[in-house]
Design an enzyme around this catalytic site. Structure first.
Site, PDB file in Angstrom:
ATOM      1  N   ALA A 130       0.851  -1.196   0.000  1.00  0.00           N
ATOM      2  CA  ALA A 130       0.000   0.000   0.000  1.00  0.00           C
ATOM      3  C   ALA A 130       0.878   1.235   0.000  1.00  0.00           C
ATOM      4  CB  ALA A 130      -0.880  -0.001   1.244  1.00  0.00           C
ATOM      5  N   GLY A 147       0.854  -5.344   0.580  1.00  0.00           N
ATOM      6  CA  GLY A 147      -0.226  -5.499  -0.397  1.00  0.00           C
ATOM      7  C   GLY A 147       0.296  -6.033  -1.731  1.00  0.00           C
ATOM      8  N   GLU A 168       3.756  -5.374   7.336  1.00  0.00           N
ATOM      9  CA  GLU A 168       2.778  -4.449   7.923  1.00  0.00           C
ATOM     10  C   GLU A 168       2.957  -4.285   9.426  1.00  0.00           C
ATOM     11  OE1 GLU A 168       2.125  -6.690   5.615  1.00  0.00           O
ATOM     12  OE2 GLU A 168       0.574  -5.996   4.232  1.00  0.00           O
TER      13      GLU A 168
HETATM   14  N1  DAK Z   1       4.465   3.614  -0.093  1.00  0.00           N
HETATM   15  C1  DAK Z   1       4.833   4.867  -0.421  1.00  0.00           C
HETATM   16  N2  DAK Z   1       6.087   5.189  -0.774  1.00  0.00           N
HETATM   17  C2  DAK Z   1       7.005   4.215  -0.761  1.00  0.00           C
HETATM   18  C3  DAK Z   1       6.697   2.871  -0.425  1.00  0.00           C
HETATM   19  C4  DAK Z   1       5.342   2.585  -0.076  1.00  0.00           C
HETATM   20  N3  DAK Z   1       4.908   1.350   0.198  1.00  0.00           N
HETATM   21  N4  DAK Z   1       7.827   2.137  -0.518  1.00  0.00           N
HETATM   22  C5  DAK Z   1       8.803   2.987  -0.896  1.00  0.00           C
HETATM   23  N5  DAK Z   1       8.313   4.238  -1.033  1.00  0.00           N
HETATM   24  C6  DAK Z   1       9.025   5.443  -1.411  1.00  0.00           C
HETATM   25  C7  DAK Z   1       9.961   5.915  -0.295  1.00  0.00           C
HETATM   26  O1  DAK Z   1       9.252   6.684   0.638  1.00  0.00           O
HETATM   27  C8  DAK Z   1      10.955   6.706  -1.103  1.00  0.00           C
HETATM   28  O2  DAK Z   1      10.397   7.959  -1.424  1.00  0.00           O
HETATM   29  P1  DAK Z   1      11.284   9.310  -1.477  1.00  0.00           P
HETATM   30  O3  DAK Z   1      11.943   9.373  -0.133  1.00  0.00           O
HETATM   31  O4  DAK Z   1      12.277   9.061  -2.600  1.00  0.00           O
HETATM   32  O5  DAK Z   1      10.306  10.393  -1.763  1.00  0.00           O
HETATM   33  C9  DAK Z   1      11.073   5.923  -2.403  1.00  0.00           C
HETATM   34  O6  DAK Z   1       9.889   5.148  -2.504  1.00  0.00           O
HETATM   35  C10 DAK Z   1      12.260   4.955  -2.394  1.00  0.00           C
HETATM   36  O7  DAK Z   1      12.176   4.147  -1.223  1.00  0.00           O
HETATM   37  P2  DAK Z   1      13.469   3.559  -0.521  1.00  0.00           P
HETATM   38  O8  DAK Z   1      14.551   4.589  -0.479  1.00  0.00           O
HETATM   39  O9  DAK Z   1      13.036   2.957   0.761  1.00  0.00           O
HETATM   40  O10 DAK Z   1      13.897   2.450  -1.590  1.00  0.00           O
HETATM   41  P3  DAK Z   1      14.792   1.140  -1.376  1.00  0.00           P
HETATM   42  O11 DAK Z   1      15.050   0.624  -2.745  1.00  0.00           O
HETATM   43  O12 DAK Z   1      15.971   1.422  -0.478  1.00  0.00           O
HETATM   44  O13 DAK Z   1      13.869   0.099  -0.594  1.00  0.00           O
HETATM   45  C11 DAK Z   1      11.762  -1.088  -0.205  1.00  0.00           C
HETATM   46  C12 DAK Z   1      12.745  -0.477  -1.243  1.00  0.00           C
HETATM   47  C13 DAK Z   1      10.531  -1.561  -0.978  1.00  0.00           C
HETATM   48  C14 DAK Z   1      12.437  -2.321   0.467  1.00  0.00           C
HETATM   49  C15 DAK Z   1      11.434  -0.054   0.886  1.00  0.00           C
HETATM   50  O14 DAK Z   1      11.046   1.165   0.243  1.00  0.00           O
HETATM   51  C16 DAK Z   1      10.306  -0.485   1.798  1.00  0.00           C
HETATM   52  O15 DAK Z   1      10.534  -1.236   2.752  1.00  0.00           O
HETATM   53  N6  DAK Z   1       9.081   0.042   1.527  1.00  0.00           N
HETATM   54  C17 DAK Z   1       7.936  -0.160   2.422  1.00  0.00           C
HETATM   55  C18 DAK Z   1       7.446  -1.589   2.378  1.00  0.00           C
HETATM   56  C19 DAK Z   1       6.253  -1.787   3.304  1.00  0.00           C
HETATM   57  O16 DAK Z   1       6.292  -1.503   4.497  1.00  0.00           O
HETATM   58  N7  DAK Z   1       5.153  -2.286   2.750  1.00  0.00           N
HETATM   59  C20 DAK Z   1       3.901  -2.541   3.479  1.00  0.00           C
HETATM   60  C21 DAK Z   1       2.990  -1.354   3.289  1.00  0.00           C
HETATM   61  S1  DAK Z   1       1.451  -1.611   4.154  1.00  0.00           S
HETATM   62  C22 DAK Z   1      -5.909  -2.893   2.077  1.00  0.00           C
HETATM   63  C23 DAK Z   1      -5.210  -3.882   1.456  1.00  0.00           C
HETATM   64  C24 DAK Z   1      -3.835  -3.955   1.611  1.00  0.00           C
HETATM   65  C25 DAK Z   1      -3.176  -3.059   2.428  1.00  0.00           C
HETATM   66  C26 DAK Z   1      -3.879  -2.052   3.051  1.00  0.00           C
HETATM   67  C27 DAK Z   1      -5.267  -1.963   2.879  1.00  0.00           C
HETATM   68  N8  DAK Z   1      -7.366  -2.790   1.862  1.00  0.00           N
HETATM   69  C28 DAK Z   1      -8.060  -4.026   1.493  1.00  0.00           C
HETATM   70  C29 DAK Z   1      -7.976  -1.528   1.748  1.00  0.00           C
HETATM   71  C30 DAK Z   1      -1.724  -3.191   2.493  1.00  0.00           C
HETATM   72  C31 DAK Z   1      -0.940  -2.555   3.376  1.00  0.00           C
HETATM   73  C32 DAK Z   1       0.499  -2.489   3.100  1.00  0.00           C
HETATM   74  O17 DAK Z   1       0.994  -3.021   2.113  1.00  0.00           O
END
Ligand code: DAK
Length: 265
Positions: free
Chosen positions: A73, A116, A139
């Site tokens: 997400a 997601g 998450e």
């Molecule tokens: N969202 C927004 N921006 C993101 C992002 C994300 N998920 N992942 C990365 N970015 C952005 C970073 O903020 C950064 O932005 P700037 O600082 O350049 O403006 C840019 O992308 C580059 O990120 P990194 O510098 O961190 O890049 P790396 O290559 O070093 O690392 C990474 C890549 C994917 C390992 C890392 O970015 C990371 O860990 N990202 C977060 C992963 C995460 O926590 N994912 C879970 C999110 S919660 C629903 C259904 C599903 C969901 C919710 C509701 N419903 C049914 C309604 C799901 C929830 C989730 O998925």
């Protein structure tokens, strides 16, 4: 990234291409690591609608970039989401849309497949992973839990204790471990990920589209039904297939030692 650059990045965040009977839907929002913003979810829904309504499309491949399938997400959007937003949101509707897609689908994933993004892959019927793939449900690190099937599907695929390692301990797994866990059916070299996904989808697309659609429905019902009800459902679907031209064509082609030509009737 600035707002203008972000908007440009989002505007073409999902691409749709045709490879004969296979539609390839690609998430392309590299600046935000293919985060599933409302815009991306809308693009995916529209792609699936297009594939669903095109009789020439018999299977779909869902893919991302070479280093990232999807990071989950959009965390910035999530930060602004209230419980009321969540229940009424276009995002929630998009997840319902993914679950209702009736044609066979293959997720071809490379790099990070997180949150997601991992649930999106699990909404497909088959998953092919690049040897660079890292799958996880981080998450818990954000103080939430997987909301699009992560807790349910992981537990069914690999058992409750391994699911807990992913969901509760927030640990990711590499492609080989995901294959050991039974979540991924193939691991391929990263540079072959899209061709491998398209090849698998093309294999499926060569069969009767009615038979593949009902086979998908039967397999999916195993997630919902007890075995006795599932077996009944399976028999009913087989009965339907016995009334199709395609089943006569499949049998005739076998007996006449030629390739079958399925028309979907
Ligand atoms: N969202 C927004 N921006 C993101 C992002 C994300 N998920 N992942 C990365 N970015 C952005 C970073 O903020 C950064 O932005 P700037 O600082 O350049 O403006 C840019 O992308 C580059 O990120 P990194 O510098 O961190 O890049 P790396 O290559 O070093 O690392 C990474 C890549 C994917 C390992 C890392 O970015 C990371 O860990 N990202 C977060 C992963 C995460 O926590 N994912 C879970 C999110 S919660 C629903 C259904 C599903 C969901 C919710 C509701 N419903 C049914 C309604 C799901 C929830 C989730 O998925």
């Amino acid at each position: 990234m600035g707002d203008d650059a972000q908007a440009a990045d989002d505007a073409q965040a999902v691409r749709y291409d045709l490879h004969q009977h296979v539609a390839v839907i690609t998430i392309d929002r590299p600046g935000a690591r293919n985060a599933l913003s409302t815009e991306v979810l809308r693009g995916l829904s529209e792609g699936l609608d297009r594939a669903e309504s095109d009789p020439d499309v018999r299977a779909v491949v869902l893919t991302g970039g070479p280093k990232i399938f999807a990071s989950g997400a959009d965390i910035r959007e999530l930060r602004r989401t209230t419980p009321a937003d969540y229940l009424q949101s276009e995002r929630l509707a998009a997840w319902v849309r993914f679950a209702r897609f009736t044609k066979p689908s293959v997720a071809a994933v490379a790099g990070y497949v997180l949150g997601g993004g991992c649930e999106l892959a699990m909404s497909c019927d088959l998953i092919v992973a690049a040897d660079t793939a890292v799958l996880g449900q981080p998450e818990i690190r954000l103080g939430i839990l997987p909301g699009a099937g992560g807790t349910q599907r992981w537990a069914r695929v690999c058992g409750r204790f391994r699911a807990a390692e992913l969901v509760l301990a927030g640990q990711s797994v590499d492609a080989w471990t995901a294959r050991d866990y039974g979540m991924v059916s193939q691991v391929v070299p990263a540079e072959r990920i899209v061709p491998a996904g398209v090849a698998l989808a093309t294999t499926v697309a060569a069969f009767s589209p009615i038979a593949t659609r009902l086979s998908k429905a039967a397999i999916r019902s195993s997630e919902e039904m007890p075995v006795s009800a599932g077996l009944q459902h399976e028999r009913a679907l087989l009965g339907t297939l016995l009334s199709t031209d395609d089943h006569l064509e499949g049998i005739d082609a076998f007996l006449e030692k030629r390739a079958a030509h399925f028309t979907g009737r």
